[in-house]
Design a protein around this motif. Structure first.
Motif, PDB file in Angstrom:
ATOM      1  N   ASP A  18      24.853  37.062  59.919  1.00 37.09           N
ATOM      2  CA  ASP A  18      25.600  37.318  58.683  1.00 37.09           C
ATOM      3  C   ASP A  18      25.908  36.035  57.928  1.00 37.09           C
ATOM      4  O   ASP A  18      26.882  35.964  57.177  1.00 37.09           O
ATOM      5  N   ARG A  19      25.092  35.012  58.107  1.00 36.44           N
ATOM      6  CA  ARG A  19      25.376  33.712  57.502  1.00 36.44           C
ATOM      7  C   ARG A  19      25.331  33.754  55.972  1.00 36.44           C
ATOM      8  O   ARG A  19      25.900  32.877  55.320  1.00 36.44           O
ATOM      9  N   LEU A  20      24.676  34.748  55.394  1.00 34.64           N
ATOM     10  CA  LEU A  20      24.656  34.900  53.937  1.00 34.64           C
ATOM     11  C   LEU A  20      25.631  35.987  53.486  1.00 34.64           C
ATOM     12  O   LEU A  20      26.340  35.819  52.499  1.00 34.64           O
ATOM     13  N   GLN A  21      25.674  37.093  54.203  1.00 34.33           N
ATOM     14  CA  GLN A  21      26.477  38.233  53.789  1.00 34.33           C
ATOM     15  C   GLN A  21      27.965  37.910  53.748  1.00 34.33           C
ATOM     16  O   GLN A  21      28.653  38.198  52.753  1.00 34.33           O
ATOM     17  N   ILE A  22      28.492  37.306  54.806  1.00 29.27           N
ATOM     18  CA  ILE A  22      29.930  37.035  54.869  1.00 29.27           C
ATOM     19  C   ILE A  22      30.369  36.042  53.793  1.00 29.27           C
ATOM     20  O   ILE A  22      31.345  36.303  53.069  1.00 29.27           O
ATOM     21  N   PRO A  23      29.704  34.883  53.637  1.00 28.03           N
ATOM     22  CA  PRO A  23      30.128  33.960  52.565  1.00 28.03           C
ATOM     23  C   PRO A  23      30.058  34.584  51.173  1.00 28.03           C
ATOM     24  O   PRO A  23      30.937  34.336  50.343  1.00 28.03           O
ATOM     25  N   ILE A  24      29.039  35.397  50.920  1.00 24.76           N
ATOM     26  CA  ILE A  24      28.923  36.015  49.593  1.00 24.76           C
ATOM     27  C   ILE A  24      30.111  36.917  49.314  1.00 24.76           C
ATOM     28  O   ILE A  24      30.721  36.862  48.236  1.00 24.76           O
ATOM     29  N   TRP A  25      30.470  37.756  50.289  1.00 22.28           N
ATOM     30  CA  TRP A  25      31.603  38.669  50.076  1.00 22.28           C
ATOM     31  C   TRP A  25      32.914  37.925  49.929  1.00 22.28           C
ATOM     32  O   TRP A  25      33.775  38.303  49.131  1.00 22.28           O
ATOM     33  N   ILE A  26      33.101  36.847  50.705  1.00 21.47           N
ATOM     34  CA  ILE A  26      34.323  36.058  50.578  1.00 21.47           C
ATOM     35  C   ILE A  26      34.417  35.462  49.178  1.00 21.47           C
ATOM     36  O   ILE A  26      35.476  35.516  48.527  1.00 21.47           O
ATOM     37  N   VAL A  27      33.320  34.893  48.704  1.00 17.28           N
ATOM     38  CA  VAL A  27      33.314  34.305  47.359  1.00 17.28           C
ATOM     39  C   VAL A  27      33.599  35.359  46.301  1.00 17.28           C
ATOM     40  O   VAL A  27      34.366  35.128  45.354  1.00 17.28           O
ATOM     41  N   VAL A  28      33.016  36.564  46.448  1.00 18.24           N
ATOM     42  CA  VAL A  28      33.240  37.634  45.470  1.00 18.24           C
ATOM     43  C   VAL A  28      34.711  38.015  45.405  1.00 18.24           C
ATOM     44  O   VAL A  28      35.300  38.134  44.320  1.00 18.24           O
ATOM     45  N   PHE A  29      35.343  38.207  46.548  1.00 19.72           N
ATOM     46  CA  PHE A  29      36.753  38.608  46.568  1.00 19.72           C
ATOM     47  C   PHE A  29      37.657  37.506  46.014  1.00 19.72           C
ATOM     48  O   PHE A  29      38.581  37.772  45.239  1.00 19.72           O
ATOM     49  N   VAL A  30      37.403  36.272  46.433  1.00 17.66           N
ATOM     50  CA  VAL A  30      38.244  35.162  45.974  1.00 17.66           C
ATOM     51  C   VAL A  30      38.116  34.987  44.464  1.00 17.66           C
ATOM     52  O   VAL A  30      39.119  34.837  43.750  1.00 17.66           O
ATOM     53  N   MET A  31      36.895  35.024  43.960  1.00 18.00           N
ATOM     54  CA  MET A  31      36.686  34.864  42.522  1.00 18.00           C
ATOM     55  C   MET A  31      37.282  36.027  41.734  1.00 18.00           C
ATOM     56  O   MET A  31      37.814  35.842  40.635  1.00 18.00           O
ATOM     57  N   ALA A  32      37.217  37.231  42.301  1.00 11.27           N
ATOM     58  CA  ALA A  32      37.772  38.394  41.609  1.00 11.27           C
ATOM     59  C   ALA A  32      39.281  38.261  41.442  1.00 11.27           C
ATOM     60  O   ALA A  32      39.825  38.488  40.353  1.00 11.27           O
ATOM     61  N   ALA A  33      39.974  37.873  42.510  1.00 12.81           N
ATOM     62  CA  ALA A  33      41.436  37.729  42.438  1.00 12.81           C
ATOM     63  C   ALA A  33      41.824  36.583  41.508  1.00 12.81           C
ATOM     64  O   ALA A  33      42.686  36.738  40.640  1.00 12.81           O
ATOM     65  N   ALA A  34      41.199  35.425  41.678  1.00 19.54           N
ATOM     66  CA  ALA A  34      41.534  34.275  40.841  1.00 19.54           C
ATOM     67  C   ALA A  34      41.171  34.527  39.385  1.00 19.54           C
ATOM     68  O   ALA A  34      41.912  34.154  38.468  1.00 19.54           O
ATOM     69  N   GLY A  35      40.034  35.166  39.152  1.00 19.46           N
ATOM     70  CA  GLY A  35      39.627  35.465  37.780  1.00 19.46           C
ATOM     71  C   GLY A  35      40.586  36.412  37.091  1.00 19.46           C
ATOM     72  O   GLY A  35      40.896  36.255  35.911  1.00 19.46           O
ATOM     73  N   SER A  36      41.076  37.423  37.813  1.00 24.02           N
ATOM     74  CA  SER A  36      42.047  38.350  37.240  1.00 24.02           C
ATOM     75  C   SER A  36      43.342  37.646  36.886  1.00 24.02           C
ATOM     76  O   SER A  36      43.923  37.875  35.818  1.00 24.02           O
ATOM     77  N   ALA A  37      43.806  36.778  37.786  1.00 25.64           N
ATOM     78  CA  ALA A  37      45.052  36.046  37.525  1.00 25.64           C
ATOM     79  C   ALA A  37      44.906  35.143  36.303  1.00 25.64           C
ATOM     80  O   ALA A  37      45.790  35.105  35.434  1.00 25.64           O
ATOM     81  N   LYS A  38      43.791  34.418  36.216  1.00 29.24           N
ATOM     82  CA  LYS A  38      43.593  33.497  35.093  1.00 29.24           C
ATOM     83  C   LYS A  38      43.465  34.264  33.776  1.00 29.24           C
ATOM     84  O   LYS A  38      44.046  33.860  32.746  1.00 29.24           O
ATOM     85  N   ALA A  39      42.727  35.389  33.787  1.00 29.44           N
ATOM     86  CA  ALA A  39      42.564  36.172  32.566  1.00 29.44           C
ATOM     87  C   ALA A  39      43.899  36.733  32.092  1.00 29.44           C
ATOM     88  O   ALA A  39      44.169  36.769  30.886  1.00 29.44           O
ATOM     89  N   SER A  40      44.741  37.175  33.024  1.00 34.00           N
ATOM     90  CA  SER A  40      46.039  37.732  32.652  1.00 34.00           C
ATOM     91  C   SER A  40      46.957  36.663  32.079  1.00 34.00           C
ATOM     92  O   SER A  40      47.722  36.922  31.145  1.00 34.00           O
ATOM     93  N   MET A  41      46.884  35.469  32.619  1.00 40.47           N
ATOM     94  CA  MET A  41      47.710  34.379  32.090  1.00 40.47           C
ATOM     95  C   MET A  41      47.328  34.069  30.645  1.00 40.47           C
ATOM     96  O   MET A  41      48.198  33.803  29.804  1.00 40.47           O
ATOM     97  N   ASP A  42      46.058  34.112  30.367  1.00 39.87           N
ATOM     98  CA  ASP A  42      45.612  33.859  28.997  1.00 39.87           C
ATOM     99  C   ASP A  42      45.955  35.020  28.069  1.00 39.87           C
ATOM    100  O   ASP A  42      46.221  34.817  26.873  1.00 39.87           O
ATOM    101  N   LEU A  43      45.968  36.236  28.626  1.00 38.62           N
ATOM    102  CA  LEU A  43      46.203  37.417  27.804  1.00 38.62           C
ATOM    103  C   LEU A  43      47.677  37.606  27.475  1.00 38.62           C
ATOM    104  O   LEU A  43      48.034  37.912  26.333  1.00 38.62           O
ATOM    105  N   TYR A  44      48.532  37.431  28.482  1.00 35.11           N
ATOM    106  CA  TYR A  44      49.969  37.653  28.277  1.00 35.11           C
ATOM    107  C   TYR A  44      50.653  36.305  28.080  1.00 35.11           C
ATOM    108  O   TYR A  44      51.206  35.709  29.010  1.00 35.11           O
TER     109      TYR A  44
END
Length: 530
Positions: A18-44
């Motif tokens: 799982d040397r590719l699968q696990i890192p990809i999913w971790i990056v997706v989740f981390v980027m999703a949470a951080a991206g949502s937080a950053k977008a909301s800060m800019d929006l509100y």
């Protein structure tokens, strides 16, 4: 300690696979949470806009049932990430459960674990290694998520509460995956049971959020526990003990089951068939029906209950309208009937996503039949490749159709009985269910073409499903370009009931589905079996 010999060898093997699968999913989740937080800060940009957005979300029954309630309308962190609290916990839990099943039941089903057991390998080594890999993955995911949220400027304590909340949900469902892997004899069934438990947990959470009178129901669900951590609003770390306790209990149960069964066998053994083939098994389609019917009946019962529950909640949406701003929002949406339709349309979209999961699972049966060497003897007879492939594809397509119709019928009867207009609601909800099918079938067709072109990568269907899900649910939050959002087939589904119906996107989805399925059939006929 002899029962755990070889554990770290299996851990290294799992991490290598799982040397590719696990890192990809971790990056997706981390980027999703951080991206949502950053977008909301800019929006509100100011507090007034933040509070209005939170009040609008709390005034919408559809959003509350889908994502949960916002406890503090002035908290930037909670408002930024409320869509990821329950929904993200479900996805992390699914990831953890699949990882555990992959490195336990899948290894047994393929015969690899039996081969490894010929060496020095303890009885509990495979289960322990799978739990270490899955647990380590979700804990690392949670910590990296917390650090990324801190980097966006959110409070440190709340960020760690949020990240650990995700990790807690993952650990809880890693335990669920450990138990389901012992119960069944196939990885597909084990993943299906894990998904059912996830679905029930999510529904319990939705029921708890639907009314103050049913708030206690949320405490029956591991997904509800995630909300009760209340990241950025109290940061109740003590709630994180609940998923840990559940993990300990489930791991103890799984360990006991490992000792009670033989390698390769499940606690529930499949019923042996008759000594002679019945007339009902004299065609590929009849065989496919027999292979799929148990799973379809289980999913169908769950979808019927889900439809009845959604319809019951929809009949009480006026109870959400308590503030002046909420009443104003309801009037803009066409009154109580308008907000009821909006709720039902949203929930039917979620049910469509769940039906897609069944379609993917049913289509993946093709690959499991091939790798288990059951397809080759069948194709050595007069059965052609096209007939064999068509039998399973047809079961996947008709199965998803049956599930979505059952859910639509249940929600129509339930909401119609409460509102006193069953004759009107049932056809409307059946129509709302039917328009979900083109997108569901397109996702299923993607698995078919993967099976024909690259059979070893057929499980990438789950990755595509997750990508469509993230794009559709959070594309606007991340300010993704419109062309990328439109990549998701679910974004083209008409919003019924209450919305305008257009046949153009439906026709396009069906056309693309036909092309993908035809390409899958063509490529499968030309490649080698196995």
């Amino acid at each position: 300690m002899s029962d755990f010999v070889g554990t770290w060898t299996l851990v290294r093997l799992a991490l290598r696979r799982d040397r590719l699968q696990i890192p990809i999913w971790i990056v997706v989740f981390v980027m999703a949470a951080a991206g949502s937080a950053k977008a909301s800060m800019d929006l509100y940009s100011d507090q007034h806009a933040l509070v209005e957005a939170a009040r609008t979300a709390n005034a919408s029954p559809a959003l509350v049932s889908l994502y949960g309630r916002i406890f503090d309308e002035t908290s930037l962190g909670e408002v930024s990430l409320f869509k990821f609290t329950a929904f993200g916990a479900v996805l992390v839990g699914l990831l953890a459960g699949i990882l555990v099943v992959r490195h336990t039941r899948t290894e047994e089903e393929s015969g690899r674990l039996e081969l490894l057991s010929a060496g020095v390998l303890g009885r509990y080594a495979a289960l322990t290694a799978a739990l270490i890999v899955a647990g380590g993955t979700v804990v690392l995911l949670g910590l990296l998520t917390a650090l990324s949220l801190i980097g966006t400027g959110l409070p440190t304590t709340g960020s760690f509460a949020f990240g650990l909340m995700w990790a807690g949900a993952g650990l809880a469902f890693a335990g669920v995956g450990a138990v389901t892997a012992q119960v069944t004899e196939s990885a597909r069934a084990a993943n299906g049971l894990t998904a059912v438990v996830l679905g029930v947990s999510y529904v319990l959470r939705a029921v708890g959020d639907s009314s103050s009178h049913t708030a206690w129901v949320s405490w029956l669900s591991p997904i509800g526990w995630s909300q009760q951590v209340r990241a950025y609003v109290g940061d109740r770390f003590v709630v994180l003990l609940l998923p840990l306790v559940l993990l300990v209990v489930l791991v103890a149960a799984a360990t006991a089951l490992v000792r009670r069964r033989d390698l390769g066998a499940g606690l529930v053994r499949p019923r042996p068939g008759p000594a002679r083939a019945a007339s009902s098994l004299r065609s590929p389609l009849a065989l496919a029906w027999r292979l799929h019917r148990g799973s379809l009946f289980g999913w169908g019962f769950a979808f019927l209950l889900l439809g009845l529950l959604v319809g019951n909640i929809a009949s009480n949406v006026d109870g959400f309208v308590t503030s002046d701003s909420a009443r104003e929002l309801v009037q803009k949406m066409g009154g109580v009937e308008g907000i009821t339709d909006a709720f039902l349309a949203t929930e039917m979209g979620v049910i469509g996503l769940l039906a897609s999961a069944y379609g993917i699972q049913a289509a993946l049966r093709l690959r499991s039949e091939e790798t288990a060497l059951r397809a080759e003897p069948l194709l050595a007879t007069g059965v052609t490749r096209s007939r064999w492939l068509a039998s399973h594809v047809l079961m996947a397509m008709l199965g998803t159709g049956a599930l979505i119709v059952v859910a639509g019928l249940g929600s129509g009867i339930s909401s119609g009985a409460s509102l006193g207009n069953v004759g009107r609601q049932v056809p409307r909800m059946l129509a709302a269910a039917a328009v979900q099918l083109p997108a569901i079938w397109l996702v299923t067709a993607l698995v078919v073409i993967l099976f024909g072109v690259a059979p070893k990568a057929v499980t990438a269907g789950w990755f595509l499903f997750g990508a469509f899900l993230l794009i559709g649910q959070f594309g606007e939050v991340f300010n993704l370009p419109s062309w990328l959002i439109k990549v998701s087939p679910y974004g083209h589904t008409p919003r019924l009931p209450g919305g305008d119906f257009s046949a153009v996107p439906v026709i396009w989805l069906l056309a693309i589905t036909a092309v993908l399925a035809l390409a899958g059939f063509t490529t499968f006929r030309r490649r080698d079996i196995g």
